[in-house]
Each structure stands twice: as structure tokens, then as C-alpha cells.
Scaffold this active site. Structure first.
Site: not given
Ligand code: WQD
Length: 323
Positions: A116, A140, A144
Site C-alpha cells: 500500500s 496498518y 505493510k
Molecule cells: C481519502 C480522502 C480523506 C472519508 C486509506 C488508508 C490507506 C489505503 C487507502 C489501504 C482523504 C477524505 C475520507 C470521509 C473525507 N487503504 N475523506 N471524508 O486515508 O487516503 O487512505 O485508504 O491500503 O491505507 O489509509 O483514504 O478514503 O480514508 O480518504 O473527507 O468520510 O477522503 O481526508 O483526503 P486514505 P480515505
């Protein structure tokens, strides 16, 4: 010879299994079903077992004449990993060591590993390349990074041959709407936006609009799950032609903001997406996107789908599940 897919009843695993079978590759799925969904196997050969059981791994490899493993099985919630780290160290790291030990006992020495972009944490420069600093921000992501090192060291001690794939933000669903992400067990943006658009939840919370980005909201490199599936096939072909051990970014090289995602969903669905701006989520980087050129040079692979394709496929999938 057969490809063993661990975690093949999960989101990215099920899309990859379906693609491999469509290409007439022999596949067997191994999944504990603790978080996987057996319906997503679409009839693929299946063994319910836990990667921590190395004897079961060896037995499955021998019975199915496995010669390569694609390793998806892992827990993947950043938040959960900080409240229950022991489960992540056990399942993700110990599980990977037991998987490899079980493979080696059956003389299986090729693996494609699902890593990841989370291993990069808060990037110091952009775009992120494979030699960018590894600075995980949560347990997490650390698991990885450690899993990558475990696999790399088995390459040194036992001749294991490997490709580690660092996914950026996986999103979307199968082009025909048959497979998709389970919104009941994810905290990721795309399924949560779909939930709000379909009225299955309250307004989506935009986690901060004061980031140093064009519209103030977080920017991520969203990559279509079907593009990820094709990358795994390319990685298997790389190993089959005796390609070198390598770690590769899988992204589009392009970042999209949260508000851009909301607008794309509104354009596809014709529905306003109820949302509210709230404060930032601790640990969230402002901007993350890949330099994916090494995967193109090494595998001849690049992402072919953009945000509209992701949103259209996700909307088709979630609407079918919710209706
Ligand atoms: C994406 C964007 C949030 C939820 C995570 C894991 C990473 C990988 C991918 C496995 C960010 C914003 C999110 C919400 C929001 N997973 N957001 N409201 O954090 O980039 O990565 O998923 O490998 O390990 O950390 O993904 O989808 O949580 O967030 O505004 O309710 O959406 O701040 O900018 P992230 P995400």
C-alpha cells in the site's frame, strides 16, 4: 500450474480472481472469510483457511499444484489498527511469515504481494516514487512495510521471488457492476460518498477544507480496481519470465480532491451529495499521488481509467446493492 490467491474473497482480490479466470488461468482462492464475502468468489475454486496455518497453506499448495501466490489477505483499517494493534501484527505480519513458510514447504517460490502507498505516510515530495522515504503513520501501514521486508528477506534466505505492489487509493467496481466494495466495512471516501448520495446515510463529512490544495480538501490518487487487477496479471507475467524482484507504485499519477469526487458523483448520479465540512482527520496528508512510471517501464502496465470511470462503476454497484 495454479495461482493461489489469498484474500480472494475481498475487494481487490475478487476482481483479480475474476480477471485471472477470464484469462483461463487456473486459480484457487484461500480466504478465512472473517472479512471476505464468499459470494464475490463467483464460483472460483475455494479453500476456507487462515494464512496463519502454515500446514494448511502447504496442503492447499500441494493439492492444487500451486506455483505462484498472490497475497491479498490482510486487515486494512488504519483506524482499527491504532485501537487494536495486536490483531494487525498477528494477522498481517505473523500471517505473512506463516504463509511463506507454508509455501516454501511445498516448494512454491513466487509471490505477488498486495502492499500500500500508506507505507509512505505523509510524503516529503511529490509525485511519490518507490524510493521515497517509508514513514508509516499508523500500525496498518507499518504492517505493510514490515510485510514487504519479511518477503524481501525470504528472497535473500530462500530464493523467494517477489513483486510488491503499492496501491494508491483503490476505488470503483467491476465495469459490469457484478463486483464492488462492501460499504459496510470500509471507511474509505468513495463508498461513503455513494452511501450519502443514495440516502443510505447522513451527509458525508468532508474531513477538512483548510489543506494547502486548490480547493482546500484532501487530494488522493484514486485508481480503478480493474486497473489494479490488470497490474496483478502483469506482475505474474513478470515473475513467469524470470523478472527481477521489485517494488512498484500502482497509481494514475494524478490527484483528485474530495470536492472533485463529490462533484463527479453528482454528475454521474444526477443527485446532490449531502455533505458537511468538518475538521481534519488526524494523520491525513494533504496531497498524495504516485509516480507510476516504474510499473510502466517494468510491467508495461499503466492505469487506463479515470475518476469518471471509477465513479460510474461504483455508483452502478452501490445502487444495485442498496436498491
Ligand atoms: C481519502 C480522502 C480523506 C472519508 C486509506 C488508508 C490507506 C489505503 C487507502 C489501504 C482523504 C477524505 C475520507 C470521509 C473525507 N487503504 N475523506 N471524508 O486515508 O487516503 O487512505 O485508504 O491500503 O491505507 O489509509 O483514504 O478514503 O480514508 O480518504 O473527507 O468520510 O477522503 O481526508 O483526503 P486514505 P480515505
Amino acid at each position: 500450474m495454479t495461482i493461489l490467491v489469498t484474500g480472494g474473497a475481498g475487494y481487490i482480490g475478487s476482481h483479480t480472481v475474476r480477471l485471472l479466470r477470464s484469462l483461463d488461468r487456473d486459480v484457487v482462492v484461500m480466504d478465512s472469510l472473517v472479512r471476505g464475502n464468499v459470494a464475490s468468489l463467483l464460483g472460483a475454486p475455494f479453500e476456507q483457511a487462515d494464512i496463519c496455518d502454515s500446514e494448511a497453506v502447504t496442503d492447499i499448495c500441494r493439492r492444487h499444484k500451486v506455483d505462484t501466490v498472490v497475497h491479498f489477505a490482510a486487515y486494512k483499517s488504519a483506524g482499527e489498527s491504532m485501537t487494536n494493534p495486536g490483531v494487525y501484527w498477528h494477522n498481517n505480519v505473523f500471517g505473512t511469515t506463516q504463509l511463506v513458510e507454508g509455501m516454501l514447504a511445498a516448494n512454491v517460490k513466487k509471490i505477488v504481494f498486495s502492499s500500500s502507498a500508506a507505507v509512505y505516510g505523509n510524503p516529503v515530495s511529490l509525485p511519490i516514487t518507490e524510493d521515497s522515504p517509508i514513514t508509516p503513520e499508523n500500525v496498518y501501514a507499518e504492517t505493510k512495510a514490515v510485510m514487504e521486508r519479511v518477503i524481501s528477506w525470504y528472497g535473500v534466505t530462500h530464493g523467494l521471488r517477489w513483486v510488491s505492489l503499492r496501491y494508491f487509493n483503490a476505488a470503483g467496481a467491476s465495469d459490469d457492476g457484478v463486483l464492488g466494495e462492501d460499504w459496510s466495512i470500509t471507511t474509505n471516501l468513495m463508498p461513503l460518498v455513494m452511501k450519502a448520495a443514495l440516502g443510505a446515510s447522513g451527509p458525508i463529512q468532508v474531513l477538512g477544507n483548510d489543506y494547502p490544495t486548490p480547493d482546500g480538501t484532501g487530494v488522493r490518487d484514486y485508481i480503478h480496481v480493474e486497473d489494479l487487477a490488470t497490474a496483478h496479471v502483469a506482475a505474474l507475467d513478470h515473475l513467469d519470465r524470470d523478472g527481477a524482484n521489485i517494488t512498484l507504485n500502482l497509481g494514475t499519477g494524478h490527484g483528485c480532491s474530495v470536492l472533485e469526487v463529490l462533484r463527479a458523483v453528482e454528475a454521474v448520479s444526477g443527485k446532490a451529495v449531502p455533505h458537511e465540512i468538518v475538521s481534519r482527520r488526524a494523520g491525513d496528508p494533504a496531497i498524495v499521488y504516485a509516480d507510476a512510471s516504474l510499473a510502466e517501464r517494468t510491467l508495461g502496465w499503466k492505469a487506463t481509467r479515470g475518476l469518471t470511470d471509477i465513479v460510474s462503476s461504483a455508483y452502478t454497484w452501490h445502487r444495485s446493492q442498496f436498491a
